[in-house]
Design a protein around this motif. Sequence first.
Motif, PDB file in Angstrom:
ATOM      1  N   ALA A 220      72.277  79.772  73.490  1.00  0.00           N
ATOM      2  CA  ALA A 220      73.611  79.776  74.093  1.00  0.00           C
ATOM      3  C   ALA A 220      74.424  80.945  73.538  1.00  0.00           C
ATOM      4  CB  ALA A 220      74.323  78.459  73.822  1.00  0.00           C
ATOM      5  N   SER A 221      74.773  81.875  74.416  1.00  0.00           N
ATOM      6  CA  SER A 221      75.607  82.993  74.001  1.00  0.00           C
ATOM      7  C   SER A 221      77.034  82.500  73.793  1.00  0.00           C
ATOM      8  CB  SER A 221      75.598  84.093  75.065  1.00  0.00           C
ATOM      9  OG  SER A 221      76.234  83.621  76.248  1.00  0.00           O
ATOM     10  N   SER A 222      77.861  83.356  73.241  1.00  0.00           N
ATOM     11  CA  SER A 222      79.260  82.985  73.024  1.00  0.00           C
ATOM     12  C   SER A 222      79.925  82.614  74.337  1.00  0.00           C
ATOM     13  CB  SER A 222      80.012  84.140  72.361  1.00  0.00           C
ATOM     14  OG  SER A 222      81.393  83.858  72.266  1.00  0.00           O
ATOM     15  N   ALA A 223      79.726  83.438  75.354  1.00  0.00           N
ATOM     16  CA  ALA A 223      80.360  83.183  76.655  1.00  0.00           C
ATOM     17  C   ALA A 223      79.883  81.865  77.262  1.00  0.00           C
ATOM     18  CB  ALA A 223      80.069  84.342  77.604  1.00  0.00           C
ATOM     19  N   GLU A 224      78.583  81.588  77.145  1.00  0.00           N
ATOM     20  CA  GLU A 224      78.031  80.349  77.709  1.00  0.00           C
ATOM     21  C   GLU A 224      78.552  79.128  76.956  1.00  0.00           C
ATOM     22  OE1 GLU A 224      73.714  82.045  79.259  1.00  0.00           O
ATOM     23  OE2 GLU A 224      73.960  81.362  77.183  1.00  0.00           O
ATOM     24  N   ALA A 225      78.583  79.226  75.637  1.00  0.00           N
ATOM     25  CA  ALA A 225      79.055  78.099  74.831  1.00  0.00           C
ATOM     26  C   ALA A 225      80.521  77.796  75.118  1.00  0.00           C
ATOM     27  CB  ALA A 225      78.852  78.400  73.352  1.00  0.00           C
ATOM     28  N   VAL A 226      81.329  78.846  75.187  1.00  0.00           N
ATOM     29  CA  VAL A 226      82.755  78.667  75.461  1.00  0.00           C
ATOM     30  C   VAL A 226      82.973  78.067  76.845  1.00  0.00           C
ATOM     31  CG1 VAL A 226      84.911  79.904  75.908  1.00  0.00           C
ATOM     32  CG2 VAL A 226      83.552  80.453  73.874  1.00  0.00           C
ATOM     33  N   LYS A 227      82.211  78.526  77.796  1.00  0.00           N
ATOM     34  CA  LYS A 227      82.354  78.015  79.168  1.00  0.00           C
ATOM     35  C   LYS A 227      82.051  76.520  79.223  1.00  0.00           C
ATOM     36  CE  LYS A 227      81.210  79.196  83.945  1.00  0.00           C
ATOM     37  NZ  LYS A 227      80.460  80.130  84.823  1.00  0.00           N
ATOM     38  N   GLY A 228      81.015  76.087  78.470  1.00  0.00           N
ATOM     39  CA  GLY A 228      80.667  74.672  78.451  1.00  0.00           C
ATOM     40  C   GLY A 228      81.767  73.830  77.820  1.00  0.00           C
ATOM     41  N   VAL A 229      82.344  74.324  76.741  1.00  0.00           N
ATOM     42  CA  VAL A 229      83.433  73.594  76.082  1.00  0.00           C
ATOM     43  C   VAL A 229      84.674  73.566  76.974  1.00  0.00           C
ATOM     44  CG1 VAL A 229      85.008  73.582  74.118  1.00  0.00           C
ATOM     45  CG2 VAL A 229      82.593  74.135  73.768  1.00  0.00           C
ATOM     46  N   ALA A 230      84.944  74.693  77.628  1.00  0.00           N
ATOM     47  CA  ALA A 230      86.126  74.783  78.491  1.00  0.00           C
ATOM     48  C   ALA A 230      86.071  73.770  79.635  1.00  0.00           C
ATOM     49  CB  ALA A 230      86.260  76.197  79.039  1.00  0.00           C
ATOM     50  N   LYS A 231      84.883  73.490  80.131  1.00  0.00           N
ATOM     51  CA  LYS A 231      84.747  72.495  81.195  1.00  0.00           C
ATOM     52  C   LYS A 231      85.227  71.131  80.711  1.00  0.00           C
ATOM     53  CE  LYS A 231      80.924  74.520  83.838  1.00  0.00           C
ATOM     54  NZ  LYS A 231      79.514  74.333  84.291  1.00  0.00           N
ATOM     55  N   GLN A 232      84.908  70.804  79.468  1.00  0.00           N
ATOM     56  CA  GLN A 232      85.372  69.526  78.911  1.00  0.00           C
ATOM     57  C   GLN A 232      86.891  69.534  78.724  1.00  0.00           C
ATOM     58  OE1 GLN A 232      82.888  67.935  75.607  1.00  0.00           O
ATOM     59  NE2 GLN A 232      81.719  69.827  75.821  1.00  0.00           N
ATOM     60  N   LEU A 233      87.407  70.656  78.273  1.00  0.00           N
ATOM     61  CA  LEU A 233      88.848  70.747  78.035  1.00  0.00           C
ATOM     62  C   LEU A 233      89.646  70.678  79.332  1.00  0.00           C
ATOM     63  CD1 LEU A 233      88.900  73.550  75.315  1.00  0.00           C
ATOM     64  CD2 LEU A 233      89.170  71.085  74.963  1.00  0.00           C
ATOM     65  N   ASN A 234      89.099  71.261  80.376  1.00  0.00           N
ATOM     66  CA  ASN A 234      89.819  71.304  81.658  1.00  0.00           C
ATOM     67  C   ASN A 234      89.958  69.926  82.301  1.00  0.00           C
ATOM     68  OD1 ASN A 234      90.427  74.027  81.638  1.00  0.00           O
ATOM     69  ND2 ASN A 234      88.528  74.628  82.636  1.00  0.00           N
ATOM     70  N   THR A 235      89.150  68.966  81.871  1.00  0.00           N
ATOM     71  CA  THR A 235      89.260  67.597  82.401  1.00  0.00           C
ATOM     72  C   THR A 235      89.900  66.660  81.380  1.00  0.00           C
ATOM     73  OG1 THR A 235      87.010  67.065  81.636  1.00  0.00           O
ATOM     74  CG2 THR A 235      87.247  67.922  83.882  1.00  0.00           C
ATOM     75  N   SER A 236      90.353  67.221  80.271  1.00  0.00           N
ATOM     76  CA  SER A 236      90.936  66.417  79.195  1.00  0.00           C
ATOM     77  C   SER A 236      92.423  66.195  79.435  1.00  0.00           C
ATOM     78  CB  SER A 236      90.742  67.140  77.853  1.00  0.00           C
ATOM     79  OG  SER A 236      91.481  66.517  76.823  1.00  0.00           O
ATOM     80  N   SER A 237      92.933  65.121  78.850  1.00  0.00           N
ATOM     81  CA  SER A 237      94.369  64.847  78.934  1.00  0.00           C
ATOM     82  C   SER A 237      95.114  65.412  77.718  1.00  0.00           C
ATOM     83  CB  SER A 237      94.605  63.335  79.020  1.00  0.00           C
ATOM     84  OG  SER A 237      94.092  62.684  77.867  1.00  0.00           O
TER      85      SER A 237
END
Length: 259
Positions: A220-237
């Motif tokens: 997992a590159s930096s960009a890929e890892a960040v993108k995966g985490v961002a998906k979780q954050l974007n659905t977070s309250s």
Amino acid sequence: MRRRRMRTVQTRVVLLLAAFLPLASPAAPKPFKVGIVSSQTGGLKDMWNEGVAGYEVWKKKVDQRFPNGFPITDVNGKTFSYKFELDVRDDESDLSKHMDAVEGLMAEGAHFIMNAQPVFAVEESIAVNAGKRLNMHGATSNDNVFARDLPNVFGLAQSHHRFFPDTFKQFKAQGVRRVAIVYREDVTELVSAGAAAIKAAGDELLPVQNNIGYAVNANASSAEAVKGVAKQLNTSSAEALVACVLTEDAHQFIDAIHE
């Protein structure tokens, strides 16, 4: 744990330099040699390189204010003026090379070793203290460095456990009710920062909606890892994000969470 703090820039410098007055010739004081080992290349090159720039700015300011050298008065009341020389070396993001560079600087007469790579800060502090040189940590807040209470090791940065409480107090004052905390699992300094952030949030009774650790590796590159985490954050309250990450990742998070 005792953490040494100095109230003014001039006091900090004088206390450090006074220990080396006997090493210099009264007739012609030699410059104080300041060694810095940073990760200018390799996987850690993005981490705290601003620290090197900070030391360079410090030297420039001292040279401008004291063009004839920084004045230090000995116990007999005689004043000497000293210049500074910076020697910056690259450890290529490798602990073994970092330690070799530190030992090399001390062998070549460096009076101080200024830390500019928190990942190797503990090992560096032990070696410099053993070498009877002064070790200054202005770019790290790793509590493990200072927990050893080494007599030749000094720090200016706040520890993680002192930094984060104020952050979360401000969040509460602004009406934030839930936070997300993200940190890099493959960088020791950032794991420590993440743990301190989580504790500080709990102390302020501020719920951590998302506690996410991630790593950058061959899979997992930096960009890929960040993108995966961002998906979780974007659905977070969560209403605020504390990201204990490298600069490159931080810029990517800003873009990714607004996609």
